[in-house]
Write an enzyme that holds these catalytic residues in place. Structure first.
Site, PDB file in Angstrom:
ATOM      1  N   HIS A 157      59.430  23.809 -16.569  1.00 18.43           N
ATOM      2  CA  HIS A 157      60.377  23.668 -17.564  1.00 18.43           C
ATOM      3  C   HIS A 157      61.534  24.791 -17.267  1.00 18.43           C
ATOM      4  O   HIS A 157      62.562  24.503 -17.782  1.00 18.43           O
ATOM      5  CB  HIS A 157      59.815  23.928 -18.802  1.00 18.43           C
ATOM      6  CG  HIS A 157      60.448  22.803 -19.909  1.00 18.43           C
ATOM      7  ND1 HIS A 157      61.894  22.689 -19.897  1.00 18.43           N
ATOM      8  CD2 HIS A 157      59.951  22.104 -20.818  1.00 18.43           C
ATOM      9  CE1 HIS A 157      62.225  21.947 -20.710  1.00 18.43           C
ATOM     10  NE2 HIS A 157      61.092  21.513 -21.434  1.00 18.43           N
ATOM     11  N   ASP A 380      61.826   2.603 -10.025  1.00 15.33           N
ATOM     12  CA  ASP A 380      61.267   1.475  -9.255  1.00 15.33           C
ATOM     13  C   ASP A 380      61.145   2.088  -7.814  1.00 15.33           C
ATOM     14  O   ASP A 380      62.321   2.319  -6.928  1.00 15.33           O
ATOM     15  CB  ASP A 380      61.971   0.435  -9.445  1.00 15.33           C
ATOM     16  CG  ASP A 380      61.321  -0.889  -8.835  1.00 15.33           C
ATOM     17  OD1 ASP A 380      60.457  -0.901  -7.987  1.00 15.33           O
ATOM     18  OD2 ASP A 380      61.749  -2.084  -9.040  1.00 15.33           O
TER      19      ASP A 380
END
Length: 448
Positions: A157, A380
């Site tokens: 992070h 995808d």
């Protein structure tokens, strides 16, 4: 179901395919990166791989090659942090693990236990890492006996938020399928221009943010699913004169906050502490001028609202008013006041306020909310979009209450991944008013 075992069979480091990246200038962190702890955020993307003609070994090789090419573009993810100011050494590379899972994906999803997701990512989630020079991102490719693939990520992070990781993953997928026009070109300068790093950042501010993120305790994570009908009912109950049309996230945030407060109150009757809700707000679209979706870094901040546990219980619509006003406070003018050098004064005031809160005689409970909706569900690699995104397994021994909203399989409803105190979770799991709207970890079926 057999005991799930995930066996690491190969570890290697994927480096940028262009070996001359070190001539590039160091990547500057933003002020918001500087005060964000070095802790790994997990995500697991499940792809059933229904095409039996796919060659898994060829896919693995192509994933590595395309990752190497992607790191040419997202080169800070391949580097090392120096002095909490910048990233350099871009040829350090990204650790890449291959793993074998001893069951089929459908079997795992049907009987999945939330904490088992920790097996599918390289590092335990949300542990406080003392070494900020750790890898910025680590990949674990998990292959099930059926040929299904789960891509597990642990990303620091310190370098970025969910929007940063979304841009990176979409670009990796675009390069994998040979569609460079779909790459989300990263902007490495907007963040540090808007929120310039400080050479001499007061250590007390970093310590204060650590207090916001981490607290010793016994935390457990549970996955709750809110179906569309339940969300519609909650939105209707959350309406008010100030907020006549609350969003799905506003309604769910306040419903969960309300019941977490009730659980805390039941655990500690007579408590006089304040229960603070903080909501992550993406600042990119709120800046002037607006930043691109592919602006890299932690370009978010916390909107906060508080409720006193000693006072009478708030109604859902009252809590929605508080949250709505808190987030509306990040309008363009407010976001503008956070920018550049003068913005440091605004952040300093906020840090000083937090310091007073956390060192008060009666320390508050903090419950953080963040939404991952629409960040990862469209990725995808050519095998279709991820069927499901697993978010949290077992977290570290020091953490805070955190709720992450994510997509459900097939996009029907919203998942809420709750990490809270174990005893309070036990109360919540037996709260009939909460369970009237939330389903606890329902099984997941790949077949339609």
């Amino acid at each position: 179901m057999v005991k799930v075992e995930v066996t690491i069979i190969l570890k290697e480091t994927i480096k940028p395919s262009t070996p001359t990246l070190n001539h590039l200038k160091p990547y500057k962190l933003t002020l918001l990166d500087q005060v964000t702890p070095a802790t790994y955020v997990p995500a697991v993307l499940f792809f059933p791989m229904t095409d039996l003609n796919l060659d898994v070994s060829q896919i693995i090789a192509q994933l590595k090659n395309s990752l190497s090419d992607t790191l040419n573009i997202y080169y800070p993810l391949s580097g090392s942090i120096k002095d909490n100011l910048f990233i350099h050494d871009f040829n350090m590379g990204v650790p890449f693990l291959e793993a074998h899972v001893n069951c089929s994906m459908s079997e795992f999803l049907k009987h999945q236990e939330t904490e088992l997701l920790s097996l599918f990512v390289p590092y335990r989630a949300f542990c406080k890492e003392s070494d900020i020079t750790i890898s910025q991102i680590v990949v674990q490719l998990n292959v099930f006996v059926c040929g299904g693939i789960a891509i597990g990520l642990s990303y620091s992070h310190k370098i970025g938020d969910a929007a940063t990781m979304s841009a990176f993953l979409h670009s990796w997928a675009a390069i994998f399928i040979g569609s460079p026009e779909k790459v989300r070109s990263p902007n490495f300068s907007e963040g540090s221009t808007m929120f310039p790093p400080r050479d001499s950042l007061p250590q007390k501010y970093i310590a204060t943010m650590d207090n916001l993120w981490f607290k010793e305790g016994d935390y457990v994570t549970r996955r709750f699913v809110f179906h569309d009908k339940a969300i519609t009912t909650l939105r209707a109950e959350a309406k008010s004169e100030l907020v006549p049309n609350p969003t799905r996230i506003e309604a769910l945030t306040c419903f969960i906050w309300k019941h977490c407060m009730a659980a805390s109150k039941a655990k500690s009757p007579g408590s006089k502490k304040t229960f603070i809700m903080v909501q992550a707000v993406n600042l990119r679209a709120r800046m002037k001028p607006q930043l691109s979706d592919a602006s890299i870094g932690n370009i978010f901040w916390w909107a906060s609202a508080g409720a006193d546990l000693a006072m009478e219980e708030r109604e859902l619509n009252e809590l929605v008013d508080l949250v709505h006003e808190s987030i509306a406070g990040f309008d363009t003018d407010c976001a503008e006041s956070l920018q550049a050098d003068e913005g440091f004064s605004t952040f300093s005031n906020y840090f000083d306020y937090l310091q007073d809160v956390f060192f008060a005689e009666v320390k508050p409970d903090v419950c953080a909310f963040t939404s991952w909706l629409r960040f990862f569900n469209e990725i995808d690699f050519g095998w279709g979009k991820p069927f499901w995104i697993g978010i949290l397994g077992k977290v570290g021994p020091k953490f805070r209450n955190l709720i992450i909203f994510g997509e459900t399989p097939r996009g029907i409803g919203i998942e809420a991944w709750l990490t809270i105190d174990e005893k309070e979770m036990g109360i919540l799991e037996n709260d009939p008013e909460f369970l009237a709207f939330a389903s606890l970890n329902p099984s997941i079926s790949i077949s339609t």
